[in-house]
Design an enzyme around this catalytic site. Structure first.
Site, mmCIF file in Angstrom:
data_model
loop_
_atom_site.group_PDB
_atom_site.id
_atom_site.type_symbol
_atom_site.label_atom_id
_atom_site.label_comp_id
_atom_site.label_asym_id
_atom_site.label_seq_id
_atom_site.Cartn_x
_atom_site.Cartn_y
_atom_site.Cartn_z
ATOM 1 N N GLU A 132 0.884 -1.174 0.000
ATOM 2 C CA GLU A 132 0.000 0.000 0.000
ATOM 3 C C GLU A 132 0.911 1.210 0.000
ATOM 4 O O GLU A 132 1.512 1.563 1.014
ATOM 5 C CB GLU A 132 -0.925 -0.028 1.224
ATOM 6 C CG GLU A 132 -2.134 0.893 1.091
ATOM 7 C CD GLU A 132 -1.825 2.341 1.400
ATOM 8 O OE1 GLU A 132 -1.723 3.136 0.428
ATOM 9 O OE2 GLU A 132 -1.685 2.689 2.582
ATOM 10 N N CYS B 129 -1.317 9.315 2.743
ATOM 11 C CA CYS B 129 -1.173 8.869 1.354
ATOM 12 C C CYS B 129 -2.396 9.253 0.534
ATOM 13 O O CYS B 129 -2.332 9.292 -0.694
ATOM 14 C CB CYS B 129 -0.928 7.368 1.298
ATOM 15 S SG CYS B 129 -2.219 6.378 2.072
#
Length: 482
Positions: free
Chosen positions: A240, A274
């Site tokens: 991720e 993110c």
């Protein structure tokens, strides 16, 4: 406690000194030592030794330990939120939200495990899910609790054992979190803690007994892990990574509300999520003006101050310098600063949020500036906006701010990202949904609700207990016909 937990025993690291520096004041917050190569090996051996018993522990007993961990986190919400703020600089209100997400993850993980990795058996076909073995969890600094926990809970529920390495910038929180797993009753060896940086991480990734690596972090580190595991298909890899996330704003209706969605998308957690919006794509100059005005009013300060700021410092002084340097590069290429990023001094982790118009920059770098910097791109049409949004190798999050439902229906299927939001900040993600991206934002191993998918493997069994024996080829004939 001395930083490492191996086979149920706390110990000090035998490797180089490791210091955690508080971004608020630049002082050493935690000090210890990295794990040595021998200690890394011992941690993996402990996890491997504990695997058989843990894998055959009834699922409800494993869930009881996960739930007890969540209860302990809940009881210590205030202390854990303080620890996050002190160690990584996150504003106290923001840190408290992270701790709350850790608590809520237990119920979501249990529900996901039952629904996605449970048992089906109709008497002739049985599908069950089995754990992989020893999993390595490599945690990030920006969500030292929630994101690491998002891997650990599903992995333990599935029956795996774990070696956890927190970010070298958040060792204290990693230590506190694993202490709670021990208090919750996790048997010795089921979850092990090692501290360190890239050397320790590489040793874990390359250990032949490891059966999975679960990583949340930057693209460069993710690519390095991917290269390390080339030719090892027996190792599950869940990456991720980051994003150069676009947020389109067209026909917004309420400009004030739209501007606040944009500012929150770009600057919450000092731009260190993110999922933060990195690019605002719009045709509405008045909206951009309001975004700039709100950005100027944002408070930046001591994350534990009584009068809570909107954002604290970024993780380190070099990270703050990187934001200013990115702004300078864009200006050199023709960008126009609408609100400048400034750093009080070169050794300060504080940096003010920046808005910069890069419409005239011909070759915009496709990179994730992990901090409070928002690039504005002015376009003429919604199709131009979609093309700009998709002009990236990343594919984590995209969004649309608009009062026009028909426009949402047009834009949504054309945006290339794993998460696409409408009239919500890009940082808004549901724990009841998959979480992950495409392109260089990940490797199609979604976290969130679907995390259980990469923590086990399915086993299909065909059963025919009453088959008549018509000869030695009976079974083979049926196999061919099937």
């Amino acid at each position: 406690m001395n930083g490492l937990l191996i086979n149920g025993m706390w110990d000090a690291g035998h490797g180089p000194v490791l210091n955690s520096i508080s971004p608020h004041d630049g002082q050493i917050f935690w000090t210890g030592n990295e794990a040595s190569a021998a200690q890394v090996e011992a941690a993996v051996e402990a996890a491997a030794g504990a695997f058989a018993d843990w894998a055959f522990t009834p699922a409800e007993d494993r869930l009881a330990i996960v739930n007890r961990f969540a209860e302990l986190v809940d009881e210590r919400r205030s202390q854990l939120a303080d620890l996050i703020s002190l160690e990584v600089g996150k504003a106290r209100w923001d840190a408290a939200g992270e701790v709350g997400s850790m608590v809520g993850k237990a119920a979501l993980s249990a529900k996901a495990y039952r629904e996605r990795a449970g048992l089906t058996d109709n008497g002739q076909l049985r599908v069950e899910h089995r754990p992989l073995g020893v999993l390595v969890v490599l945690g990030p600094f920006n969500f030292p609790g929630h994101l690491a926990n998002g891997h650990i809970m599903p992995a333990l529920l599935a029956g795996n054992t774990i070696v956890f390495k927190p970010s070298e910038q958040a060792p204290a929180f990693g230590e506190a979190m694993v202490e709670l797993w021990a208090l919750a009753g996790a048997p010795a060896g089921v979850i092990n803690l090692v501290q360190g940086g890239a050397t320790v991480g590489n040793a874990l990734v390359n250990n032949s007994a490891v059966r999975g690596v679960l990583f949340t972090g930057g693209v460069a580190a993710g690519r390095a892990i991917h290269r390390s595991l080339a030719g090892r298909p027996e190792v599950q890899l869940a990456l991720e990574l980051g994003g150069n996330n676009p947020l389109i704003a067209f026909n917004v209706g309420d400009r004030e509300e739209a501007a606040r969605i944009i500012v929150r998308s770009a600057f919450v957690s000092a731009g260190q999520r993110c999922t933060c919006a990195r690019r605002l794509i719009t045709n509405d100059q008045a909206l951009v003006d309001r975004v700039v005005q709100i950005t100027r009013e944002l408070t930046v300060g001591d994350p534990l101050a009584t009068d809570q700021p909107f954002m604290g410092p970024v993780i380190s002084a070099p990270a703050a310098r990187a934001v200013v340097a990115a702004q300078e590069r864009l200006v050199a290429d023709g960008g126009i600063v609408l609100q400048p990023a400034s750093q009080p001094s070169g050794d300060s982790a504080y940096v003010s949020p920046s808005v910069i118009d890069v419409t005239t920059v011909t070759h915009r770098p496709d990179e994730e500036v992990f901090g409070p910097l928002l690039q504005v791109i002015m376009v003429d049409s919604i199709d131009d906006a979609i093309a700009e949004a998709n002009d990236t190798a990343f594919g984590l999050v995209a969004g649309l701010v608009s009062h026009d439902a028909a426009l949402w229906d047009y834009v949504r299927p054309r945006l290339r990202a794993g998460i696409v939001n409408w009239n919500k900040p890009t940082v808004g993600a549901s724990g009841a949904a998959p979480f992950g991206g495409i392109g260089i934002s990940g490797n199609h191993r979604p976290a969130g609700y679907a995390a259980s998918d990469y923590c086990s493997f399915p086993v299909a069994s065909l059963m025919a207990p009453d088959v008549k024996d018509d000869g030695p080829l009976h079974g083979a004939d049926h196999e061919r016909k099937a």
